[in-house]
Design an enzyme around this catalytic site. Structure first.
Site, mmCIF file in Angstrom:
data_model
loop_
_atom_site.group_PDB
_atom_site.id
_atom_site.type_symbol
_atom_site.label_atom_id
_atom_site.label_comp_id
_atom_site.label_asym_id
_atom_site.label_seq_id
_atom_site.Cartn_x
_atom_site.Cartn_y
_atom_site.Cartn_z
ATOM 1 N N GLY A 30 2.110 1.947 10.763
ATOM 2 C CA GLY A 30 3.004 3.098 10.600
ATOM 3 C C GLY A 30 3.664 3.545 11.898
ATOM 4 N N GLY A 32 2.683 -1.187 4.336
ATOM 5 C CA GLY A 32 2.728 0.230 4.014
ATOM 6 C C GLY A 32 4.165 0.674 3.772
ATOM 7 N N GLY A 33 4.757 1.273 4.801
ATOM 8 C CA GLY A 33 6.082 1.882 4.672
ATOM 9 C C GLY A 33 7.123 1.020 3.983
ATOM 10 N N GLU A 83 -5.512 -5.418 10.459
ATOM 11 C CA GLU A 83 -4.506 -4.395 10.719
ATOM 12 C C GLU A 83 -4.829 -3.668 12.029
ATOM 13 O OE1 GLU A 83 -2.480 -3.109 6.836
ATOM 14 O OE2 GLU A 83 -4.310 -1.956 6.992
ATOM 15 N N HIS A 92 -9.515 0.766 4.666
ATOM 16 C CA HIS A 92 -8.229 0.939 5.350
ATOM 17 C C HIS A 92 -8.427 1.819 6.587
ATOM 18 C CE1 HIS A 92 -4.128 2.221 6.206
ATOM 19 N NE2 HIS A 92 -3.774 1.101 5.619
ATOM 20 N N ASN A 109 0.877 -1.184 0.000
ATOM 21 C CA ASN A 109 0.000 0.000 0.000
ATOM 22 C C ASN A 109 0.911 1.229 0.000
ATOM 23 O OD1 ASN A 109 -1.808 2.048 0.516
ATOM 24 N ND2 ASN A 109 -2.285 1.395 2.604
ATOM 25 N N TRP A 110 1.015 1.857 -1.153
ATOM 26 C CA TRP A 110 1.962 2.979 -1.282
ATOM 27 C C TRP A 110 1.400 4.266 -0.672
ATOM 28 C CZ3 TRP A 110 4.143 2.328 -7.020
ATOM 29 C CH2 TRP A 110 4.837 1.116 -7.082
ATOM 30 N N LYS A 111 0.143 4.234 -0.261
ATOM 31 C CA LYS A 111 -0.512 5.396 0.355
ATOM 32 C C LYS A 111 -0.318 6.657 -0.503
ATOM 33 C CE LYS A 111 0.109 3.244 4.822
ATOM 34 N NZ LYS A 111 0.016 3.362 6.252
ATOM 35 N N SER A 170 3.264 -2.412 10.372
ATOM 36 C CA SER A 170 4.711 -2.368 10.570
ATOM 37 C C SER A 170 5.422 -3.673 10.191
ATOM 38 C CB SER A 170 5.052 -1.973 12.012
ATOM 39 O OG SER A 170 4.546 -0.673 12.288
ATOM 40 N N GLU A 228 -6.869 4.220 7.730
ATOM 41 C CA GLU A 228 -6.728 5.669 7.514
ATOM 42 C C GLU A 228 -7.997 6.245 6.894
ATOM 43 O OE1 GLU A 228 -2.998 5.202 5.540
ATOM 44 O OE2 GLU A 228 -2.183 4.557 7.470
HETATM 45 C C1 PEP Z 1 -0.846 -0.215 5.850
HETATM 46 O O1 PEP Z 1 -0.791 0.840 5.268
HETATM 47 O O2 PEP Z 1 -1.786 -0.960 5.618
HETATM 48 C C2 PEP Z 1 0.203 -0.564 6.817
HETATM 49 C C3 PEP Z 1 0.109 -1.693 7.444
HETATM 50 O O3 PEP Z 1 1.216 0.356 7.001
HETATM 51 P P1 PEP Z 1 2.645 0.067 7.697
HETATM 52 O O4 PEP Z 1 3.175 -1.219 7.092
HETATM 53 O O5 PEP Z 1 3.484 1.248 7.345
HETATM 54 O O6 PEP Z 1 2.415 -0.087 9.166
#
Ligand code: PEP
Length: 252
Positions: free
Chosen positions: A174, A235-236, A168, A96, A10-12, A214, A98
């Site tokens: 994040g 994500g990251g 999640e 998601h 997920n490049w957000k 994470s 967010e």
């Molecule tokens: C996500 O965006 O779904 C996520 C899990 O982010 P991160 O891996 O950065 O915690």
């Protein structure tokens, strides 16, 4: 149990046209030999077409980060399922955290998107997860069960198999704080039992449940070794070719 693991990035709201294409090209080069795991990347809307072009001919699928449930019309700023299909998307992330907690999406809205995505032939990556305060109040099972039940309302057993549930925990997204393997496996198992109640055991066994929060190359293998963890939503760490490839290498 023969679920193929599935790792999605997920490049957000990151990158630009050039860096998104470069990341996609880097992943294509690095993951060319991967057949054991399903892989997808979900760039921001404006870069879907360019990233899709960079992925062409590879086994890496394209996904979007959201969509709207209406077919077309006066919905300024929204993007339809048909548009995502048209630009080459296979997957779409829905619900998601967010979007739930920053934008204010409700279970009902997410359900409408889910039904539309499936009807349009997209494969949803349907996110659920509790807030830190909810975990501390021992409400995780209640919150996640409600999200799963309401998000999948009206989805048939046959269509549920097209859905990947992404568990999640919001406090792990994040933040660098990853759920312990036990915490993650426990909720994944609970979700699978719930899916068996809602549908049937064969459907629950066929459905993939990703963990997200994470995940990185250094912690992926122990999470992905768990019986009910069928992949990761990242994500990251999905913004770096080596980290993302390292996560995929950790899949069983
Ligand atoms: C996500 O965006 O779904 C996520 C899990 O982010 P991160 O891996 O950065 O915690």
């Amino acid at each position: 149990m023969s679920r193929k693991q599935f790792v999605a990035g997920n490049w957000k709201m990151n990158l630009n046209n050039a860096s998104a294409v470069k990341l996609a090209e880097g992943l294509v080069a690095k993951l060319a030999g991967n057949a054991k795991v399903d892989v997808a990347v979900c760039p921001p809307f404006p870069y879907l077409a360019a990233v899709g072009k960079a992925l062409a001919g590879s086994k890496i699928a394209l996904g979007a980060q959201d969509m709207f449930y209406e077919e077309d019309g006066a919905y300024t700023g929204e993007v339809s399922a048909a548009m995502l299909k048209d630009v080459g998307c296979t997957y779409v992330i829905l619900g998601h955290s967010e979007r739930r907690h920053v934008i204010g999406e409700t279970d009902e809205l997410i359900n409408r998107k889910q039904l539309k995505a499936i009807a349009a032939g997209l494969l949803p990556i349907f996110c659920v997860g509790e807030l830190l305060a909810e975990r501390q109040a021992e409400e995780t099972t209640e919150v996640v069960s409600r999200q799963v039940r309401l998000g999948l309302e009206g989805v048939s057993a046959a269509d549920a198999r097209k859905v990947t549930v992404a568990y999640e925990p919001v406090w792990a997204i994040g933040t660098g704080v990853v759920a312990t393997v036990q915490q993650a496996q426990e909720v994944h198992k609970m979700i699978r039992q719930l899916l068996a109640e809602m549908y049937d055991s064969a459907t629950a066994q066929a459905m993939r449940i990703q963990y997200g929060g994470s995940v990185k190359a250094s912690n992926a293998a122990e999470l992905l070794a768990c019986e009910d963890i069928d992949g990761a939503l990242v994500g990251g760490a999905s913004l770096k070719v080596d980290e993302f490839a390292g996560i995929i290498a950790g899949a069983r």
